[in-house]
Design an enzyme around this catalytic site. Structure first.
Site, PDB file in Angstrom:
ATOM      1  N   SER A  20      38.752  41.344  30.966  1.00 32.63           N
ATOM      2  CA  SER A  20      40.344  41.193  31.443  1.00 32.63           C
ATOM      3  C   SER A  20      41.152  42.415  30.759  1.00 32.63           C
ATOM      4  CB  SER A  20      40.868  40.164  30.054  1.00 32.63           C
ATOM      5  OG  SER A  20      40.160  38.630  30.501  1.00 32.63           O
ATOM      6  N   VAL A  66      50.558  28.675  28.005  1.00 36.65           N
ATOM      7  CA  VAL A  66      51.937  29.126  27.995  1.00 36.65           C
ATOM      8  C   VAL A  66      52.986  28.090  28.824  1.00 36.65           C
ATOM      9  CG1 VAL A  66      51.946  31.520  27.710  1.00 36.65           C
ATOM     10  CG2 VAL A  66      51.436  30.691  30.019  1.00 36.65           C
ATOM     11  N   ILE A  91      49.069  37.652  31.756  1.00 39.17           N
ATOM     12  CA  ILE A  91      49.054  36.009  32.106  1.00 39.17           C
ATOM     13  C   ILE A  91      49.459  35.960  33.475  1.00 39.17           C
ATOM     14  CG2 ILE A  91      49.678  33.822  31.732  1.00 39.17           C
ATOM     15  CD1 ILE A  91      49.660  34.260  28.792  1.00 39.17           C
ATOM     16  N   TYR A 154      47.928  38.337  48.924  1.00 38.65           N
ATOM     17  CA  TYR A 154      48.839  38.366  47.542  1.00 38.65           C
ATOM     18  C   TYR A 154      49.713  37.357  47.485  1.00 38.65           C
ATOM     19  CZ  TYR A 154      49.397  40.197  42.991  1.00 38.65           C
ATOM     20  OH  TYR A 154      49.686  40.336  41.356  1.00 38.65           O
ATOM     21  N   LYS A 161      55.416  38.189  41.093  1.00 39.74           N
ATOM     22  CA  LYS A 161      55.621  39.693  40.335  1.00 39.74           C
ATOM     23  C   LYS A 161      56.774  40.240  40.539  1.00 39.74           C
ATOM     24  CE  LYS A 161      51.296  39.810  38.472  1.00 39.74           C
ATOM     25  NZ  LYS A 161      50.957  39.592  37.256  1.00 39.74           N
TER      26      LYS A 161
END
Ligand code: NAP
Length: 254
Positions: A20, A66, A91, A154, A161
């Site tokens: 990670s 979250v 995350i 993506y 993003k």
């Protein structure tokens, strides 16, 4: 050499395993003398994150999905009495089918899920953490070039993003007067669990290696070092920005 994060406490969210990016950042923070607090998503990751946390000398390891308000409330309670100086948000999640089928086929639920986990979480984590950043500090998230350019497969994560980068600017604008800086690191592709979910990810690595000015991919440690810079006093004049750590790939045209 003086340690850049000596006397600072960092909350790091998003370690799933040793690959990670959050783990590489935590290693860099440990090297620079930070006091480290970690979160993990759920029971499935608890043992791994506890083991990695022990190697980092983490002071506390807190469960926090979250998407769950009760987890965020518990995170807030468990920060009582802590003075935070850095928060790393690493995350993201999207359904695998939304990272392989045509973008136009993205479902409403898949779109909402990707934004809830990958974008709204930065808002909610900032809300929980900011009251503990009484000496000012840095909030850092991880983004990718797919926010502003089209990257095959993506898809919904690129749209998320883009929203994440806009979120960075709005948070930076509001939290600046508290001397809390908010920035994103746009990392080049790195083989992690999240990246493996993207169809044909190994082709992305090959293309970057062939075309990036530095003719190579970046390492997680390079991302960790820029996260140190942003959290340290060296980054004290930088906020609302996206810093690329991608061996220069984003500057290339034809
Ligand atoms: P990773 O190791 O898989 O980390 C992603 C993390 O997000 C995991 O710990 C994951 O936990 C966590 N997560 C997902 N849903 C969550 C939830 N509801 N609550 C709490 N945590 C949750 O992959 P990574 O590549 O290091 O990703 C870290 C960040 O870097 C992401 O924002 C990613 O988009 C960004 N980034 C990655 C690259 C790359 O090429 N790797 C490039 C640019 C930016 P689970 O494993 O349990 O889902």
């Amino acid at each position: 050499m003086p340690q850049l994060l000596e006397g600072k406490t960092a909350l790091i969210l998003g370690i799933a395993n040793r690959w990670s990016l959050a783990y590489a950042i935590a290693q860099a923070y440990q090297r620079e003398g930070a006091h480290i607090l970690l979160t993990y998503q759920n029971e499935r990751l608890k043992k791994t994150v506890e083991e990695l946390g022990a190697s980092l000398g983490a002071a506390r390891i807190i469960e926090c999905d979250v998407t769950r308000e009760e987890d965020l409330a518990r995170l807030g309670e468990s920060l009582a009495g802590e003075k935070l100086h850095a928060v790393v948000h690493a995350i993201a999640f999207a359904n695998a089918e939304d990272l392989s089928r045509p973008f136009v086929e993205t479902s409403r639920d898949g779109f909402a899920l990707a934004h809830n986990v990958s974008v709204y979480s930065l808002v909610s984590v900032a809300r929980v953490a900011a009251p503990h950043m009484t000496e000012g500090g840095a909030i850092i998230t991880l983004t990718y070039l797919g926010a502003t350019r089209v990257v095959a497969n993506y898809n919904v994560m690129g749209v998320a993003k883009a929203a994440l980068e806009a979120t960075v600017r709005y948070l930076a604008s509001e939290l600046g007067e508290k001397n809390i800086r908010v920035n994103a690191i746009s990392a080049g592709p790195v083989k992690t669990a999240a990246a493996r979910g993207i169809k044909d990810f190994s082709t992305v690595l090959e293309k970057v290696e062939a075309r990036a000015p530095m003719r190579r991919n970046v390492t997680p440690a390079e991302v960790g070092d820029v996260a140190v810079f942003l959290a340290s006093d060296l980054g004290r004049g930088v906020t609302g920005d996206v810093l690329f750590v991608d061996a220069g790939y984003h500057i290339m045209g034809l």
